[in-house]
Design a protein around this motif. Structure first.
Motif, short mmCIF file in Angstrom:
data_model
loop_
_atom_site.label_atom_id
_atom_site.label_comp_id
_atom_site.label_asym_id
_atom_site.label_seq_id
_atom_site.Cartn_x
_atom_site.Cartn_y
_atom_site.Cartn_z
N SER A 269 47.20 -27.12 6.98
CA SER A 269 46.73 -26.91 5.60
C SER A 269 46.65 -25.43 5.29
O SER A 269 47.11 -24.99 4.22
N GLN B 132 51.15 -34.93 -1.94
CA GLN B 132 50.38 -35.20 -0.74
C GLN B 132 51.20 -35.99 0.28
O GLN B 132 51.13 -35.75 1.48
N ALA C 270 40.86 -25.56 -0.26
CA ALA C 270 42.21 -25.41 -0.81
C ALA C 270 42.18 -24.63 -2.11
O ALA C 270 42.99 -23.72 -2.33
N THR D 219 47.81 -30.68 0.63
CA THR D 219 47.34 -30.61 2.01
C THR D 219 46.52 -31.84 2.42
O THR D 219 45.92 -31.87 3.48
N SER E 62 43.54 -30.54 -6.71
CA SER E 62 42.92 -30.72 -5.40
C SER E 62 41.45 -31.12 -5.56
O SER E 62 40.81 -30.77 -6.55
N GLN F 228 55.87 -30.98 5.03
CA GLN F 228 55.40 -30.31 3.82
C GLN F 228 56.15 -29.00 3.60
O GLN F 228 56.40 -28.60 2.46
N SER G 280 43.84 -29.14 9.65
CA SER G 280 43.31 -27.91 9.07
C SER G 280 44.25 -26.72 9.27
O SER G 280 44.41 -25.89 8.37
N ASP H 36 39.62 -30.41 -2.79
CA ASP H 36 39.13 -29.65 -1.65
C ASP H 36 38.77 -28.23 -2.06
O ASP H 36 39.65 -27.45 -2.43
#
Length: 261
Positions: free
Chosen positions: A195, A107, A222, A187, A217, A166, A192, A219
């Motif tokens: 990501s 991250q 994701a 992400t 994750s 990233q 967004s 999310d």
């Protein structure tokens, strides 16, 4: 050229093989005092799979990744990473397996701030004392071009956006063609749009290149990019699903949180 087409055009790309798991856990436990962070986990992760590891806070998902990657020791059970029995290796042996077989995407990006993007990408080779031969250099150059980093190689991390940082981390992880990439909330620090771009890159690397990816994750969006969704609760695998929509994943997580309340 899109990432999928570009990756699939690489000559000498390893074929996707599903017979031999890249990671195998057998009745693995990890305890911290009286807390059972992992409680009898058995699972296989096969080559070319993009697996999302989900679960409520404190469920054991990060511990699962750390044990599978050889960053933490199992209390009991067997852990095999790229064919190596991690519990049979000493610290030097586990470090060697990680350097040769594992890529990491975090991250926080974990780029060295004083190094350029090019130097960060090459860092795992420097740490392992490995020379970058002509074939590997061509592969790295290809990754850099496809990831849109060609004009950013001389920049240090502080001069790059979060999405670009990233992308550098992904290039670094893919550069040595590891047996598996572990991604820990990759992400979490991105907007967004960035990501979506990063998750699409990871999914394409798995589908087109055959790269094995295990992503922790919280999310559901994701996790919906993955081919497989593992749900962890109270240190156990309580759900093992194929690709799911964000809403389906949310419903599963809510169900386990309600059940634990």
């Amino acid at each position: 050229m899109c990432f999928a087409a570009a990756i699939s055009s690489v000559v000498g790309m390893p074929s996707i093989q599903h017979a031999q798991p890249v990671v195998s856990l057998r009745e693995v436990t990890r305890t911290y005092g009286q807390v059972h962070a992992l409680d009898g986990v058995t699972l296989d992760v096969h080559r070319g799979a993009f697996t999302a590891i989900m679960g409520p806070s404190g469920s054991g998902k990060s511990t699962l990744m750390n044990v599978a990657a050889g960053l933490d020791d199992a209390t009991s059970g067997q852990v095999f990473l790229a064919g190596a029995d991690l519990r049979a290796l000493d610290d030097d042996g586990r470090t060697r397996v990680r350097r040769e077989q594992v890529g990491f995407v975090f991250q926080a990006f974990n780029l060295v701030p004083t190094l350029s993007a090019a130097e960060n990408i090459a860092l795992p080779f420097d740490l392992a004392g490995r020379r970058i031969d002509g074939e590997t250099r061509a592969w790295i150059d290809h990754l850099v071009a496809v990831l849109g980093l060609t004009n950013r190689l001389s920049h240090r991390p502080g001069e790059l956006s979060g999405g670009q940082q990233q992308r550098v981390a992904i290039a670094r992880a893919l550069a040595s063609r590891p047996a598996i990439i572990f991604a820990d909330e990759p992400t979490g620090n991105l907007d967004s749009r960035s990501s979506r771009e990063v998750l699409t890159l990871l999914r394409t690397a798995a589908q087109e290149y055959g790269q094995t990816i295990a992503m922790v994750s919280h999310d559901p969006v994701a996790a919906s990019y993955a081919d497989r969704v593992l749900i962890i609760a109270d240190g156990r695998v309580v759900g093992d699903h194929g690709r799911l929509s964000p809403q389906q994943i949310s419903d599963l997580l809510i169900g386990f949180e309600v059940g634990a309340a």
